[in-house]
Structure formats: C-alpha cells, structure tokens
Design an enzyme around this catalytic site. Structure first.
Site, mmCIF file in Angstrom:
data_model
loop_
_atom_site.group_PDB
_atom_site.id
_atom_site.type_symbol
_atom_site.label_atom_id
_atom_site.label_comp_id
_atom_site.label_asym_id
_atom_site.label_seq_id
_atom_site.Cartn_x
_atom_site.Cartn_y
_atom_site.Cartn_z
ATOM 1 N N THR A 127 51.196 -118.401 17.964
ATOM 2 C CA THR A 127 52.577 -119.017 17.706
ATOM 3 C C THR A 127 53.045 -118.361 16.433
ATOM 4 O O THR A 127 54.382 -118.055 16.631
ATOM 5 C CB THR A 127 52.253 -120.675 17.292
ATOM 6 O OG1 THR A 127 51.691 -121.119 18.621
ATOM 7 C CG2 THR A 127 53.566 -121.299 17.086
ATOM 8 N N TYR B 263 43.333 -123.918 22.379
ATOM 9 C CA TYR B 263 44.151 -124.302 21.078
ATOM 10 C C TYR B 263 44.698 -125.486 21.200
ATOM 11 O O TYR B 263 45.811 -125.503 22.122
ATOM 12 C CB TYR B 263 45.185 -123.313 20.749
ATOM 13 C CG TYR B 263 46.151 -123.236 19.968
ATOM 14 C CD1 TYR B 263 46.055 -124.041 18.757
ATOM 15 C CD2 TYR B 263 46.949 -122.319 19.661
ATOM 16 C CE1 TYR B 263 46.978 -124.265 17.676
ATOM 17 C CE2 TYR B 263 48.168 -122.332 18.773
ATOM 18 C CZ TYR B 263 48.117 -123.243 17.720
ATOM 19 O OH TYR B 263 48.924 -123.319 16.890
ATOM 20 N N ARG C 256 53.229 -129.284 18.469
ATOM 21 C CA ARG C 256 54.357 -128.460 19.100
ATOM 22 C C ARG C 256 54.487 -128.461 20.630
ATOM 23 O O ARG C 256 55.599 -127.991 21.002
ATOM 24 C CB ARG C 256 53.696 -127.168 18.548
ATOM 25 C CG ARG C 256 54.021 -126.867 17.121
ATOM 26 C CD ARG C 256 53.762 -125.405 16.662
ATOM 27 N NE ARG C 256 55.133 -124.511 17.058
ATOM 28 C CZ ARG C 256 55.827 -123.794 15.935
ATOM 29 N NH1 ARG C 256 55.309 -123.720 14.933
ATOM 30 N NH2 ARG C 256 56.992 -123.180 16.371
ATOM 31 N N LYS D 81 40.625 -124.122 18.570
ATOM 32 C CA LYS D 81 41.441 -124.193 17.549
ATOM 33 C C LYS D 81 42.162 -125.412 17.360
ATOM 34 O O LYS D 81 42.956 -125.888 18.398
ATOM 35 C CB LYS D 81 42.547 -123.227 17.250
ATOM 36 C CG LYS D 81 43.531 -123.387 16.348
ATOM 37 C CD LYS D 81 44.694 -122.131 16.257
ATOM 38 C CE LYS D 81 45.788 -122.454 15.172
ATOM 39 N NZ LYS D 81 46.753 -121.472 15.360
ATOM 40 N N ILE E 133 42.087 -120.732 11.644
ATOM 41 C CA ILE E 133 42.971 -119.763 12.139
ATOM 42 C C ILE E 133 44.276 -120.098 11.335
ATOM 43 O O ILE E 133 44.908 -121.267 11.746
ATOM 44 C CB ILE E 133 43.339 -119.869 13.714
ATOM 45 C CG1 ILE E 133 41.917 -119.540 14.496
ATOM 46 C CG2 ILE E 133 44.370 -118.916 14.194
ATOM 47 C CD1 ILE E 133 41.947 -119.630 15.779
#
Length: 291
Positions: free
Chosen positions: A44, A133, A138, A161, A203
C-alpha cells in the site's frame, strides 16, 4: 521465517509519476545499510493501487536485484480479484521475492468464506510463502480470527500483517494459531505493544524514515529488553503519528524527499503533503533523529 523491522517501502517517482529507478536503488541501499530485516516492495505504501501490472512486477523484480540477497524481499501482491492476485503473486515468485503480502480484497466485501476461498486459491496456485494482510480501515473488509485460524492450516500461508489497530485482535490470533502462523504489526503506533504480546515484528511505514531506530527497537522488543524498546519507541512516537496526518503514503513520501532520497513525485489521486503539515512532520523527524 520473517521477523523484526520490515519496511513498507515507498516507490519513488519523478514529477510526472514515472518510477524513479535511481532513487529506488538509493532507498534499497539505505535500508540494507541500516539493518532493515525485510523490504516490502509495492505494498500500500508503495502505491500498489496506481502502479499498473507491468510496473508492479518490474519494481518487485528490481528490488530483488538491487538487494542481492542481503535482506529478505516481500512482494505486495494483493488484489480484489483472485485471478489478479494469483497473477501478481506468481510474478513475485518468478521475480525472486522471498514471500508475498496479500491484502484482503477491497471494495467488493467478500464473506468470511469468500476470504478463505480467495487466499486458499492463491496459496494453491503459487507455492511461495504468503502473508495475509488485514487493514479494514482501508479495504472495508475484515478477516476474522476464526478465518485466519482456518488459513493457518495451509502450509505456505506463514503470517498475517494485522493492522486493525486492536492489540486484543492480535492476541486472539496468536492464541488460536501462533504456533502455525506468525503475526506482524501493521500499525506503527502499536508495534511495541504487539511485539511484547508475541508478534514477530512489524511491517512499518516509519521504517522508511527511521530504519536504524526501528531495527533497534524491534531487536530489543524481540529479545525481551522492554526498557530499551520503550526508550527507542518513545523517540519514534511523534513520527508514528505525524506520518499519518494525511493519507499514507503522502506524509512519508514527503519525509523521504526531505531526507534527500527522492523527489516529491506521487500519483493521483494522491497529492503532495499540504503545507500546513510540513512543520509537524519535520519536528517529528528531528525528535526521532532522522534530520
């Protein structure tokens, strides 16, 4: 398999939006020199949403070539189309990435069964190690702990993540499947808390700007030196916050530019950091020892 400070690398661009390959190489060397434990290319923060397929594959491959085996490279290959995610993940594997990072499918809002089938399909199609993830803020899509637990039974799904912002959520996943799947923090303000709870690393957006400090903080946290980890993280706290005064990666790209690594290029619909936030980011960088 992966641990410590893993940078969600920005993709440097010229003013016209073209990828700046020379700046990309400078950034890779910066991270290798400062102990970054893995580089995530085209996640991202790397503007995966606006790089086309060929650019996406090219940047992943070039980062691998630039790294030359000196640290791990994880390719960001998630998509809201399972077919596209498979194609990108295969590209990451063929380009030499050590693993792939797959964000939950965004916008189309699959069910938990749909999420399970999506990640299962990618894992079966491409044998590279894969990291889930979860960033519902988002994507409008939240992979629940029970679904993560199901996916933990797939051999090449090796981590998640977790960026929901909930320490309790990460602890739930760790309790369910921590012996089969590693948890990585995906929200810088929660990095230390999650590692002290059992996460294997983070991350990080902040690592773009403060790679040495992030590496040192993660090393201390993972070795059980809570006092040292807290001391370092306290210096980074303002930076964790300042790098999100506008939508990521707007502030971090501006910060990396101010450090002299690249220009200010960023692709629409994202725009350059608003003048009103410049001083906030600069002061946070100074507090963290980045300027």
């Amino acid at each position: 398999m992966f641990h410590g400070s893993m940078v969600a690398l920005v993709t440097p661009m010229h003013d016209d939006g073209a990828v700046d390959e020379a700046a990309l190489e400078r950034l890779v060397e910066f991270h290798v020199d400062n102990g970054t434990d893995a580089i995530v290319a085209v996640g991202t923060t790397g503007e995966s949403a606006t790089l086309d397929y060929d650019e996406h594959c090219y940047v992943m491959r070039r980062v691998v070539e630039m790294v030359r085996g000196r640290t791990a490279v994880i390719g960001g290959t998630g998509a809201n189309s399972t077919w596209e995610a498979i194609k990108l993940t295969r590209c990451a594997m063929e380009g030499g990435c050590d693993a792939a990072l797959l964000v939950t499918p965004y916008y189309n809002k699959p069910t938990q069964e749909g999420l399970y089938q999506h990640f299962k399909a990618v894992s079966e199609a491409v044998p590279i190690p894969q990291i889930l993830y979860n960033v519902p803020g988002r994507t409008a899509c939240d992979i629940l702990p029970e679904t993560v637990e199901r996916l933990a039974g797939i051999s090449n799904i090796v981590g998640i993540k977790e960026a929901s912002g909930s320490v309790a959520r990460a602890e739930d996943i760790l309790e369910r499947c921590g012996d089969r799947l590693d948890v990585f923090c995906g929200e810088d303000a929660k990095n230390l808390a999650l590692m002290l709870a059992g996460a294997k690393g983070c991350i990080s957006v902040t690592a773009n700007v403060a790679p040495s400090q992030m590496h040192q903080m993660c090393t201390a946290a993972l070795s059980g030196d809570r006092e040292e980890a807290e001391r370092i993280d306290a210096r980074l706290a303002a930076l964790h916050k300042a790098l999100f005064v506008e939508t990521n990666p707007i502030p971090v790209k501006w910060a990396v530019h101010k450090m002299g690594f690249c220009g200010e290029g960023i692709r629409l619909p994202l725009t350059r950091l608003s003048d009103q936030h410049h001083e906030t980011v600069l002061q946070a960088m100074k507090l963290a020892g980045c300027l």
